[in-house]
Motif scaffolding. Structure first.
Motif, PDB file in Angstrom:
ATOM      1  N   LEU A  32      19.641   5.667 -11.517  1.00  0.00           N
ATOM      2  CA  LEU A  32      18.640   6.627 -11.056  1.00  0.00           C
ATOM      3  C   LEU A  32      18.488   7.747 -12.070  1.00  0.00           C
ATOM      4  O   LEU A  32      19.479   8.245 -12.613  1.00  0.00           O
ATOM      5  N   GLY A  33      17.240   8.128 -12.338  1.00  0.00           N
ATOM      6  CA  GLY A  33      17.036   9.200 -13.291  1.00  0.00           C
ATOM      7  C   GLY A  33      15.606   9.692 -13.294  1.00  0.00           C
ATOM      8  O   GLY A  33      14.725   9.133 -12.638  1.00  0.00           O
ATOM      9  N   VAL A  34      15.386  10.758 -14.049  1.00  0.00           N
ATOM     10  CA  VAL A  34      14.053  11.326 -14.217  1.00  0.00           C
ATOM     11  C   VAL A  34      13.389  10.617 -15.402  1.00  0.00           C
ATOM     12  O   VAL A  34      13.963  10.572 -16.492  1.00  0.00           O
ATOM     13  N   PRO A  35      12.212  10.026 -15.206  1.00  0.00           N
ATOM     14  CA  PRO A  35      11.536   9.360 -16.331  1.00  0.00           C
ATOM     15  C   PRO A  35      11.292  10.339 -17.480  1.00  0.00           C
ATOM     16  O   PRO A  35      11.002  11.519 -17.260  1.00  0.00           O
ATOM     17  N   PRO A  62      10.699  14.254 -10.305  1.00  0.00           N
ATOM     18  CA  PRO A  62      10.616  12.917  -9.699  1.00  0.00           C
ATOM     19  C   PRO A  62      11.748  12.032 -10.220  1.00  0.00           C
ATOM     20  O   PRO A  62      12.182  12.167 -11.370  1.00  0.00           O
ATOM     21  N   LEU A  63      12.213  11.129  -9.371  1.00  0.00           N
ATOM     22  CA  LEU A  63      13.281  10.204  -9.748  1.00  0.00           C
ATOM     23  C   LEU A  63      12.782   8.772  -9.629  1.00  0.00           C
ATOM     24  O   LEU A  63      12.036   8.441  -8.722  1.00  0.00           O
ATOM     25  N   GLU A  72      15.950  -3.089  -5.055  1.00  0.00           N
ATOM     26  CA  GLU A  72      14.549  -2.714  -4.904  1.00  0.00           C
ATOM     27  C   GLU A  72      14.282  -1.395  -5.636  1.00  0.00           C
ATOM     28  O   GLU A  72      15.160  -0.536  -5.725  1.00  0.00           O
ATOM     29  N   PRO A  73      13.070  -1.213  -6.176  1.00  0.00           N
ATOM     30  CA  PRO A  73      12.739   0.041  -6.868  1.00  0.00           C
ATOM     31  C   PRO A  73      12.848   1.249  -5.934  1.00  0.00           C
ATOM     32  O   PRO A  73      12.551   1.154  -4.741  1.00  0.00           O
ATOM     33  N   LEU A  74      13.287   2.371  -6.487  1.00  0.00           N
ATOM     34  CA  LEU A  74      13.434   3.610  -5.720  1.00  0.00           C
ATOM     35  C   LEU A  74      12.554   4.691  -6.323  1.00  0.00           C
ATOM     36  O   LEU A  74      12.415   4.796  -7.544  1.00  0.00           O
ATOM     37  N   GLU A  75      11.985   5.507  -5.469  1.00  0.00           N
ATOM     38  CA  GLU A  75      11.266   6.703  -5.897  1.00  0.00           C
ATOM     39  C   GLU A  75      11.721   7.841  -4.995  1.00  0.00           C
ATOM     40  O   GLU A  75      11.520   7.788  -3.787  1.00  0.00           O
TER      41      GLU A  75
END
Length: 202
Positions: A32-35, A62-63, A72-75
């Motif tokens: 998990l991280g900030v783009p 945003p993460l 699964e993708p996380l936001e």
């Protein structure tokens, strides 16, 4: 870089500001991280004190990542609070030198952040605050059941998912060997039957 010239060196002077900055690279943990270059919103309070400028703030960013259980993708949204002192380069320099000489320990000196002229760089403080606020094992939901260990199906999509005659993966190889042995014994028995009948006839 953030400018502190409006504060001067008047202890007690304060300034509030909000700013949006691009996220630096590698701002996050493994899953998990900030783009990179995503917008990070900063709400800051700058206070002038005797030693330098005390910076207190909150970062919103945003993460993006993936659930460690089902992949699964996380936001998500990160919110991190921080507070850091940026010392004047010449503030109490003699006192710091004497303190280091007396203790023989330069660790505290190395951890001190200094103003560069009238400016300070917030990247290292922001990185520490955001990374420490992130979960090491992010999940899409607290009760995520993950994936089926046999076929990889997402169990949240198939609550009744199961396999008939499920075999523990640790015993799968032995089961295959046992079946091979049984097949071999059957072949031997089938081949030996005619010989036995001939002996009985004699």
């Amino acid at each position: 870089m953030f400018d502190t010239r409006e504060l001067g060196r008047r202890p007690g002077a304060m300034k509030r500001l909000s700013r949006t900055v691009p996220a630096p690279a590698d701002l996050g943990v493994e899953f998990l991280g900030v783009p990179r270059d995503a917008e990070v919103e900063l709400d800051l309070r700058l206070e002038s004190v005797m030693e330098g400028v005390l910076v207190t703030g909150t970062a919103h960013a945003p993460l993006r990542g993936e659930c460690v259980r089902c992949l699964e993708p996380l936001e998500q949204e990160a919110e991190a609070d921080f507070q850091e002192m940026f010392s004047y380069p010449d503030a109490d320099a003699d006192d710091r030198s004497r303190s280091s000489a007396d203790t023989g320990d330069d660790a505290e000196e190395e951890d001190t952040l200094f103003l560069e002229g009238d400016h300070f760089n917030l990247e290292s403080v922001l990185r520490d605050a955001v990374v420490l606020s992130l979960p090491l094992q992010p999940v899409c939901r607290d009760d995520c059941p993950g994936l089926c260990p046999e076929c990889g199906a997402r169990l949240a999509d198939e609550p009744d998912h199961e396999h008939d005659d499920a075999v523990d993966i640790r015993w799968a190889a032995l089961q295959g060997l046992a079946e091979t042995i049984r097949d071999g014994e059957k072949d031997d028995q089938n081949g030996a039957a005619p010989d036995a009948d001939e002996k009985q006839e004699k």
